[in-house]
Design a protein around this motif. Structure first.
Motif, PDB file in Angstrom:
ATOM      1  N   UNK A  43     -19.366 -17.049  -7.245  1.00  0.00           N
ATOM      2  CA  UNK A  43     -18.875 -18.212  -7.242  1.00  0.00           C
ATOM      3  C   UNK A  43     -17.295 -18.155  -7.548  1.00  0.00           C
ATOM      4  N   UNK A  44     -16.901 -16.924  -8.221  1.00  0.00           N
ATOM      5  CA  UNK A  44     -15.425 -16.844  -8.531  1.00  0.00           C
ATOM      6  C   UNK A  44     -14.950 -16.340  -7.197  1.00  0.00           C
ATOM      7  N   UNK A  45     -15.718 -15.478  -6.449  1.00  0.00           N
ATOM      8  CA  UNK A  45     -14.912 -14.930  -5.041  1.00  0.00           C
ATOM      9  C   UNK A  45     -14.769 -16.180  -4.093  1.00  0.00           C
ATOM     10  N   UNK A  46     -16.043 -17.092  -4.226  1.00  0.00           N
ATOM     11  CA  UNK A  46     -15.995 -18.005  -3.208  1.00  0.00           C
ATOM     12  C   UNK A  46     -14.656 -19.324  -3.650  1.00  0.00           C
ATOM     13  N   UNK A  47     -14.477 -19.352  -4.934  1.00  0.00           N
ATOM     14  CA  UNK A  47     -13.535 -20.301  -5.233  1.00  0.00           C
ATOM     15  C   UNK A  47     -12.097 -19.531  -4.973  1.00  0.00           C
ATOM     16  N   UNK A  48     -12.074 -18.413  -5.336  1.00  0.00           N
ATOM     17  CA  UNK A  48     -10.652 -17.767  -4.880  1.00  0.00           C
ATOM     18  C   UNK A  48     -10.323 -18.004  -3.479  1.00  0.00           C
ATOM     19  N   UNK A  49     -11.326 -17.798  -2.471  1.00  0.00           N
ATOM     20  CA  UNK A  49     -11.174 -17.969  -1.029  1.00  0.00           C
ATOM     21  C   UNK A  49     -10.970 -19.145  -1.057  1.00  0.00           C
ATOM     22  N   UNK A  50     -11.465 -20.293  -1.231  1.00  0.00           N
ATOM     23  CA  UNK A  50     -11.460 -21.505  -1.049  1.00  0.00           C
ATOM     24  C   UNK A  50      -9.850 -22.121  -1.312  1.00  0.00           C
TER      25      UNK A  50
END
Length: 115
Positions: A43-50
């Motif tokens: 989730x953190x990685x996805x949030x960062x990339x978003x």
């Protein structure tokens, strides 16, 4: 906003479930905790990339609901000050023509040690 509320609710439910399992079966709780940490890191990685500030802020806050996540929390909180730099770099990247992006992607990943 609704999407973020759903994500928060899911993590609150997972946390309650973890604590109920932990009281009954610590070994199973350890495995559940591992799954929760892996899920939260994705989730953190996805949030960062978003590039969505509200999403990234929420993802960081959810660490309080993830068992034994202190090490991951520290690592991701250290990245927080880089957020403006990340946004500027990605806006610049978006202006690079697709063919040049493809040519640069592998060398940049090697240089930055990204997977």
């Amino acid at each position: 906003e609704q999407r973020l509320n759903l994500i928060r609710g899911a993590y609150e439910s997972r946390s309650r479930l973890f604590h109920s399992i932990e009281a009954e079966d610590p070994a199973t709780a350890d495995r559940v905790g591992e799954v929760m940490r892996a899920s939260w890191e994705r989730l953190l990685s996805n949030a960062w990339r978003s590039r969505d500030s509200a999403f990234f802020t929420l993802a960081l806050e959810l660490g309080a609901l993830v068992p034994r996540s202190e090490k991951l929390q520290r690592r991701w909180r250290r990245a927080r000050p880089l957020w403006p730099v990340w946004l500027a770099a990605t806006r610049l990247w978006d202006r690079v023509p697709p063919a040049a992006q493809r040519a640069l992607r592998a060398p940049l990943r090697g240089l930055l040690r990204l997977s």
